[in-house]
Write a protein that holds these residues in place. Structure first.
Motif, PDB file in Angstrom:
ATOM      1  N   ALA A 151     -30.646  87.668 -21.553  1.00 53.29           N
ATOM      2  CA  ALA A 151     -29.740  87.663 -20.395  1.00 53.29           C
ATOM      3  C   ALA A 151     -30.499  87.972 -19.109  1.00 53.29           C
ATOM      4  CB  ALA A 151     -28.615  88.669 -20.610  1.00 53.29           C
ATOM      5  N   ASP A 152     -31.451  88.917 -19.193  1.00 54.20           N
ATOM      6  CA  ASP A 152     -32.300  89.209 -18.034  1.00 54.20           C
ATOM      7  C   ASP A 152     -33.059  87.966 -17.598  1.00 54.20           C
ATOM      8  OD1 ASP A 152     -31.651  91.867 -17.639  1.00 54.20           O
ATOM      9  OD2 ASP A 152     -33.239  92.625 -18.945  1.00 54.20           O
ATOM     10  N   CYS A 153     -33.647  87.275 -18.557  1.00 54.06           N
ATOM     11  CA  CYS A 153     -34.413  86.060 -18.248  1.00 54.06           C
ATOM     12  C   CYS A 153     -33.525  85.003 -17.606  1.00 54.06           C
ATOM     13  CB  CYS A 153     -35.055  85.511 -19.519  1.00 54.06           C
ATOM     14  SG  CYS A 153     -36.380  86.528 -20.190  1.00 54.06           S
ATOM     15  N   PHE A 154     -32.310  84.880 -18.134  1.00 50.42           N
ATOM     16  CA  PHE A 154     -31.390  83.880 -17.582  1.00 50.42           C
ATOM     17  C   PHE A 154     -31.068  84.178 -16.123  1.00 50.42           C
ATOM     18  CE2 PHE A 154     -27.150  82.150 -16.760  1.00 50.42           C
ATOM     19  CZ  PHE A 154     -27.351  80.819 -17.113  1.00 50.42           C
ATOM     20  N   ASN A 187     -32.893  85.922 -14.043  1.00 52.11           N
ATOM     21  CA  ASN A 187     -34.112  85.746 -13.251  1.00 52.11           C
ATOM     22  C   ASN A 187     -34.378  84.273 -12.947  1.00 52.11           C
ATOM     23  OD1 ASN A 187     -34.852  88.458 -12.981  1.00 52.11           O
ATOM     24  ND2 ASN A 187     -35.859  88.482 -14.974  1.00 52.11           N
ATOM     25  N   LEU A 188     -33.989  83.405 -13.858  1.00 51.11           N
ATOM     26  CA  LEU A 188     -34.219  81.976 -13.660  1.00 51.11           C
ATOM     27  C   LEU A 188     -33.177  81.334 -12.749  1.00 51.11           C
ATOM     28  CD1 LEU A 188     -35.171  80.831 -17.279  1.00 51.11           C
ATOM     29  CD2 LEU A 188     -36.634  80.689 -15.257  1.00 51.11           C
ATOM     30  N   THR A 189     -31.914  81.695 -12.952  1.00 49.13           N
ATOM     31  CA  THR A 189     -30.834  80.969 -12.294  1.00 49.13           C
ATOM     32  C   THR A 189     -30.329  81.595 -11.000  1.00 49.13           C
ATOM     33  OG1 THR A 189     -29.186  82.142 -13.636  1.00 49.13           O
ATOM     34  CG2 THR A 189     -30.007  80.020 -14.473  1.00 49.13           C
ATOM     35  N   PRO A 192     -32.511  81.591  -5.741  1.00 45.43           N
ATOM     36  CA  PRO A 192     -31.740  81.115  -4.587  1.00 45.43           C
ATOM     37  C   PRO A 192     -31.147  82.246  -3.743  1.00 45.43           C
ATOM     38  CG  PRO A 192     -30.548  80.682  -6.628  1.00 45.43           C
ATOM     39  CD  PRO A 192     -31.911  81.122  -7.014  1.00 45.43           C
ATOM     40  N   VAL A 193     -30.732  83.343  -4.390  1.00 44.98           N
ATOM     41  CA  VAL A 193     -30.173  84.466  -3.639  1.00 44.98           C
ATOM     42  C   VAL A 193     -31.257  85.132  -2.795  1.00 44.98           C
ATOM     43  CG1 VAL A 193     -29.119  86.745  -3.804  1.00 44.98           C
ATOM     44  CG2 VAL A 193     -28.276  84.880  -5.241  1.00 44.98           C
ATOM     45  N   ASP A 194     -32.427  85.362  -3.383  1.00 39.15           N
ATOM     46  CA  ASP A 194     -33.526  85.990  -2.642  1.00 39.15           C
ATOM     47  C   ASP A 194     -33.949  85.138  -1.452  1.00 39.15           C
ATOM     48  OD1 ASP A 194     -33.505  88.098  -4.358  1.00 39.15           O
ATOM     49  OD2 ASP A 194     -35.300  87.526  -5.477  1.00 39.15           O
ATOM     50  N   ARG A 195     -33.998  83.829  -1.640  1.00 40.33           N
ATOM     51  CA  ARG A 195     -34.389  82.948  -0.526  1.00 40.33           C
ATOM     52  C   ARG A 195     -33.363  83.009   0.604  1.00 40.33           C
ATOM     53  NH1 ARG A 195     -36.233  79.485  -4.837  1.00 40.33           N
ATOM     54  NH2 ARG A 195     -34.271  78.313  -4.798  1.00 40.33           N
ATOM     55  N   GLU A 234     -30.474  74.159 -18.777  1.00 39.83           N
ATOM     56  CA  GLU A 234     -30.960  73.401 -19.926  1.00 39.83           C
ATOM     57  C   GLU A 234     -32.376  73.813 -20.314  1.00 39.83           C
ATOM     58  OE1 GLU A 234     -29.228  71.496 -21.946  1.00 39.83           O
ATOM     59  OE2 GLU A 234     -27.527  72.094 -20.703  1.00 39.83           O
ATOM     60  N   PHE A 235     -33.201  74.108 -19.325  1.00 34.89           N
ATOM     61  CA  PHE A 235     -34.564  74.577 -19.598  1.00 34.89           C
ATOM     62  C   PHE A 235     -34.528  75.887 -20.374  1.00 34.89           C
ATOM     63  CE2 PHE A 235     -38.207  77.189 -18.362  1.00 34.89           C
ATOM     64  CZ  PHE A 235     -39.271  76.356 -18.697  1.00 34.89           C
ATOM     65  N   PHE A 236     -33.640  76.779 -19.956  1.00 42.18           N
ATOM     66  CA  PHE A 236     -33.495  78.069 -20.645  1.00 42.18           C
ATOM     67  C   PHE A 236     -33.047  77.863 -22.086  1.00 42.18           C
ATOM     68  CE2 PHE A 236     -30.540  81.364 -22.056  1.00 42.18           C
ATOM     69  CZ  PHE A 236     -31.349  82.500 -22.002  1.00 42.18           C
TER      70      PHE A 236
END
Length: 216
Positions: free
Chosen positions: A171-174, A176-178, A182-185, A208-210
């Motif tokens: 869940a952490d990885c998900f 971090n990926l999704t 975009p939020v940080d940017r 899908e990559f995840f």
């Protein structure tokens, strides 16, 4: 007493009438929210907030110990108004791909708005002096989102769609990926706080990559 004097007295901020204490608190929260969003935490003043709310400082301090206490209440209400939208999306039955995509899409729709990004910037700016702001965001926002993702992953594991030895780590990885890129940017001002077609497409590919890394 003249009618003019009566009208002036009625408008003077002070102790709310008996039975309206809850209304006074809501007026403070309603008044404080746009002031915090427009001016930030440091520049926002209690004077401007009580003036906008139409109450006295005495009434304010009966309900809130400080400006920081008020900000926590404002932000908590802000979270509580938005999280149910994401929770409803997580409640639909579907495949792992559908479930994760719905949660992530609903989360980004909420997160990538000017008001949410403004709160994120305030919390980041005040993190050293007021770490409790970040704790509110984590305990009442991010942890609930994390739980929704964990539940989705657990259901997918039970259905045999994916194989994940550590649900919490996955869940952490998900997230971090999704979510975080975009939020940080947006917080840094590198991108506008909006969910564009390009971001939607990138989100679908990322989900899908995840899942590809999780499928047996």
């Amino acid at each position: 007493m003249s009618s003019e004097t009566t009208l002036t007295s009625a408008r003077r901020p002070g102790r709310p009438a008996r039975g309206t204490e809850g209304e006074a608190t809501l007026r403070i929260l309603d008044a404080a929210t746009p002031i915090f969003l427009a001016e930030g935490f440091e520049a926002a003043s209690i004077d401007s907030i009580v003036t906008a709310a139409g109450i006295s400082k005495k009434t304010f301090y009966v309900r809130f110990n400080s400006k920081a206490d008020l900000f926590e209440a404002v932000f908590l209400r802000f979270i509580e108004e938005r999280i149910p939208v994401i929770e409803r999306e997580a409640g639909h039955v579907g495949s792992a791909s559908d479930c994760l995509h719905r949660i992530a899409l609903a989360s980004l729709k909420v997160a990538l708005t000017p008001d949410v990004i403004a709160f994120q910037r305030i919390i980041t700016a005040e993190a050293i002096r007021f770490p409790q702001f970040a704790l509110v965001m984590n305990d009442f926002g991010q942890s609930r989102l994390h739980s929704l993702i964990e539940r989705c992953l657990e259901q997918a594991v039970e259905a045999g769609e994916i194989k994940v030895p550590d649900i919490r780590f996955a869940a952490d990885c998900f997230l971090n990926l999704t979510m975080r890129p975009p939020v940080d940017r947006a917080v840094l001002g590198l991108e506008r706080a909006e969910l564009t077609h390009v971001k939607r497409t990138a989100l679908k590919r990322t989900v899908e990559f995840f899942l590809e890394s999780c499928r047996p």
